[in-house]
Enzyme design. Sequence first.
Site, PDB file in Angstrom:
ATOM      1  N   HIS A 333      -8.294 -29.796  -9.061  1.00  0.00           N
ATOM      2  CA  HIS A 333      -8.890 -29.324  -7.806  1.00  0.00           C
ATOM      3  C   HIS A 333      -7.904 -29.468  -6.655  1.00  0.00           C
ATOM      4  CE1 HIS A 333     -11.898 -29.260  -4.439  1.00  0.00           C
ATOM      5  NE2 HIS A 333     -12.420 -28.319  -5.209  1.00  0.00           N
ATOM      6  N   CYS A 334      -7.103 -30.514  -6.690  1.00  0.00           N
ATOM      7  CA  CYS A 334      -6.168 -30.807  -5.591  1.00  0.00           C
ATOM      8  C   CYS A 334      -5.056 -29.775  -5.458  1.00  0.00           C
ATOM      9  CB  CYS A 334      -5.528 -32.177  -5.793  1.00  0.00           C
ATOM     10  SG  CYS A 334      -6.686 -33.535  -6.025  1.00  0.00           S
TER      11      CYS A 334
END
Length: 347
Positions: A333-334
Site C-alpha cells: 500500500h505504501c
Amino acid sequence: MAWRMPSETAPHERTWMAFPCEGVTLGETDAEREAGYRAWTDVALATAEFEPVTMVVDPSETARAHRMLGSAVEIVEAPLDEFWMRDFGPTFVVDDEQPGVLGAVDWIFNGWGSPDWANAEHSNEIARTVAGLVGAEVVSSVLVNEGGGIHVDGEGTVLLTETVQLGAERNPHADKARVEAEMLRTIGATTAIWLPRGLTRDYDRFGTKGHVDIVATIPSPGRLLLHAQRDAAHPDHAVSAELRALLAEQTDAAGRRLEIVDLPAPATLRDDEGFVDWSYVNHLVVNGGVIACGFGEERADSEARAILEDAYPGRRVVTVDAREIFARGGGIHCITQQQPALEQVAR
C-alpha cells in the site's frame, strides 16, 4: 469545491508508483539494490494485470525501469529522491458537485518527520507533477502529512494517528480540531477516528511513527480490518489489543458502530533488526482484485487471502512477496496510489 476522497474500492483510472533509485532506502550492496528493484517491479506487474499502472522514474533509472517493466507499465520521468508514492504523491479527490473534476491534494512532505536520512526536495514536487500530467486541480495543504497516514471509507470517515498528524516532528502547532478541519477541507472527512499509536517497529529510525495503513483499513463502510498480533512475545500483541478495544467503541460518519475483523499477523516475530511489523493490512485494492502482501508463510498467507476475499467479495486476491518492501520501511500500500475513475465514482 466540495472535495471528497473516494474509497479505495471505488473504480480506478490507474495506479501510480515510483521506481526505486539509489540511496539509503534502496540498499548498500548490489544484492540489496537488486532485491529492491525486483520487489517494486513485482508489485507493478501484478497490479497491471488489473488496471493501468504509471511509474514515475528518476532519469538515472530509466533504462533499468524499461528493461524490468517492459511494455506492461507506462513510464514517465521526473527527479526522485524517495519512492513511496503513497506518502509523497497526490491524494486524489473528486468534486461531487462537478462530477468531471479531479483534485490532487498536495500535502507537505518532510520525510516522515525530518529524520537525518530522509530526502524530500524532489518528493515534494511529485504531487504537482502528477496532477499536471492528469489534469487534476491541485489542492494545496499546509498540513505535513502522508497518504499512508490516512484511510477513508468514502462516506466521510477518516482514520488518523495521534503520533503522525499531531507529532511534533510534523505539525508542532496542530491540535485535533485543526487537523480535522483540514481533513474536511481537503478530503471531505466529517468524522475522524483517532488511533493513539501505530505498530512498534514503525517507531524505529526508518519508521513513519504510526502510519494507519499498516494497522487498520476500511474495506466497506462500517467494517474495519485490524492488524492482530496473536503472539504475546511480540510487543504488538498489547498494541493491537489496545487498538481493538478503542476502535470497538468508535462510530463512523453515518453513526455506525464499527464491525472489527481481525487480520492476523504472520508467525515470524523478528528479523535482523528486531521485531517485525509485517502486516496483511497493507494491501492495495484494485479493479476486480486485491494485491496482498506475502511473507513466505504458506499458512498465514493463505489465511490472509481468505479473510481478504471475504472482505472484498468478487475480487481476486493475488499475493506478492512484500518482505523486501517491509525491510525498507513499508509495504505494498505504501508504494502505490490509486487514481479514481471519475465517470464511475459515486458515493
